[in-house]
Design an enzyme around this catalytic site. Structure first.
Site, PDB file in Angstrom:
ATOM      1  CG  ASP A   2      -2.034   1.028   1.265  1.00  0.00           C
ATOM      2  OD1 ASP A   2      -2.439   1.471  -0.057  1.00  0.00           O
ATOM      3  OD2 ASP A   2      -2.698   1.479   2.160  1.00  0.00           O
ATOM      4  N   GLY A   3       0.473   2.358  -0.681  1.00  0.00           N
ATOM      5  CA  GLY A   3       1.049   3.409  -0.654  1.00  0.00           C
ATOM      6  C   GLY A   3       1.657   3.931  -1.722  1.00  0.00           C
ATOM      7  NE  ARG A   6      -1.555   6.723   0.971  1.00  0.00           N
ATOM      8  CZ  ARG A   6      -1.741   5.578   1.645  1.00  0.00           C
ATOM      9  NH1 ARG A   6      -1.545   6.249   3.119  1.00  0.00           N
ATOM     10  NH2 ARG A   6      -1.928   4.458   1.668  1.00  0.00           N
ATOM     11  CD1 TRP A   7       7.606   6.541  -2.500  1.00  0.00           C
ATOM     12  CD2 TRP A   7       7.225   6.872  -4.552  1.00  0.00           C
ATOM     13  NE1 TRP A   7       8.856   6.509  -3.021  1.00  0.00           N
ATOM     14  CE2 TRP A   7       8.531   6.856  -4.531  1.00  0.00           C
ATOM     15  CE3 TRP A   7       6.610   6.813  -5.952  1.00  0.00           C
ATOM     16  CZ2 TRP A   7       9.512   7.042  -5.449  1.00  0.00           C
ATOM     17  CZ3 TRP A   7       7.534   6.980  -7.030  1.00  0.00           C
ATOM     18  CH2 TRP A   7       8.852   6.946  -6.739  1.00  0.00           C
ATOM     19  NE  ARG A  15      -3.882   6.360  -7.642  1.00  0.00           N
ATOM     20  CZ  ARG A  15      -3.761   6.407  -6.187  1.00  0.00           C
ATOM     21  NH1 ARG A  15      -3.408   7.462  -5.389  1.00  0.00           N
ATOM     22  NH2 ARG A  15      -3.942   5.215  -5.947  1.00  0.00           N
ATOM     23  CG  HIS A  19       0.517   1.942  -9.393  1.00  0.00           C
ATOM     24  ND1 HIS A  19       0.223   1.607  -7.884  1.00  0.00           N
ATOM     25  CD2 HIS A  19      -0.698   2.752  -9.691  1.00  0.00           C
ATOM     26  CE1 HIS A  19      -1.161   2.117  -7.785  1.00  0.00           C
ATOM     27  NE2 HIS A  19      -1.667   2.774  -8.726  1.00  0.00           N
ATOM     28  CG  LEU A 113       8.840 -17.254  -3.127  1.00  0.00           C
ATOM     29  CD1 LEU A 113       8.671 -17.401  -1.756  1.00  0.00           C
ATOM     30  CD2 LEU A 113       9.299 -16.036  -3.699  1.00  0.00           C
ATOM     31  CB  SER A 178      -7.511  -3.669   2.831  1.00  0.00           C
ATOM     32  OG  SER A 178      -7.448  -2.576   3.374  1.00  0.00           O
TER      33      SER A 178
END
Ligand code: IPE
Ligand code: MG
Length: 246
Positions: A2-3, A6-7, A15, A19, A113, A178
């Site tokens: 998240d964020g 805002r970053w 925006r 991403h 993984l 969320s």
């Protein structure tokens, strides 16, 4: 994760720039998890609710997802990563569905993984799907209502063959789940950090794992029942030391 928005805003950028930078964090953290021997990493990349964002942001995100998959699958495969997705994949653009399908098939036999991307995912969506599937089995007589146990529900979730998470990391300081893995997080340790996702890199991951390893997980029991008699040095420190040398 998240964020991102805002970053970007903080830097006067669109925006999507956040991403894009967030993809760099994904790359770094996935690689670090592989090196640490983490077996499962699930990334909440796009929620059911994220479809309600402005159309241009959704389109740019889908495009970014597509290019990231095209650019990264080879490297993931080389690093022995097995890629999977959970969520309503039918809601994704056809091209993205095809790329995800190919990446999952190509990496299916890998043994390192397991990287699960939660896309068009929400915990309530997943539980609703499971309830429907179980109801159908009851209706056809395949199972009786008293055979609906916690294990039965777990088996009907999208994460059926993935263990419950030990640790949940949320960036950007918001104190909420969320709609992520609602069933699976019952006893997961939560780690919430104020930094935005695009600045979260492997050192932040090490800090989160270190914090996790200093927690005491009691699963509803008392401290004496769960104490390890040979309290060892937290493993993350040992592993990092062995990577860095003495
Ligand atoms: C996380 O960053 C990425 C996605 C949900 C796709 P956000 O886009 O939620 O960024 P903020 O919360 O607006 O800063
Ligand atoms: Mg957000």
């Amino acid at each position: 994760m998240d964020g991102n928005g805002r970053w970007a805003k903080q830097r006067g950028l669109p925006r999507i720039a956040g991403h894009r930078e967030g993809v760099e964090s994904v790359r770094d953290c996935v690689e670090a998890c592989g090196q640490l021997g983490v077996q499962y990493l699930t990334l909440y990349a796009f929620s059911t609710e994220n479809w309600k964002r402005p159309q241009d942001e959704v389109s740019l995100l889908m495009r970014l997802l597509l290019t990231a998959l095209r650019d990264e699958t080879d490297r993931l495969h080389r690093n022995n990563v097995r890629l999977r997705t959970i969520g309503d994949s039918t809601a994704l653009p056809g091209e993205v569905q095809a790329e995800l399908h190919d990446a999952a098939q190509r990496t299916a036999e890998n043994t390192g993984l397991t990287l699960t991307l939660a896309l068009s995912y929400s915990g309530r969506w997943e539980i609703t799907q499971a309830v429907r599937a179980i109801a159908r089995e009851v209706q056809t007589g395949a199972i009786r209502p008293d055979e609906i146990t916690e294990q039965c529900i777990t088996r009907h979730l999208a994460t059926a063959d993935t263990p419950d998470p030990d640790l949940l990391i949320r960036t950007s300081g918001e104190l909420r789940l969320s709609n992520f893995l609602l069933w699976q997080l019952a006893y997961t340790e939560l780690y919430i950090t104020p930094g935005y996702w695009p600045v979260f890199r492997r050192n932040d991951l090490y800090a989160a794992i270190d914090a996790y390893q200093n927690r005491e997980r009691r699963f509803g029991m008392v401290s004496e029942q769960v104490q390890d008699p040979e309290k060892k040095e937290p493993a993350i420190k040992r592993i990092l030391k062995s990577v860095a040398g003495p």
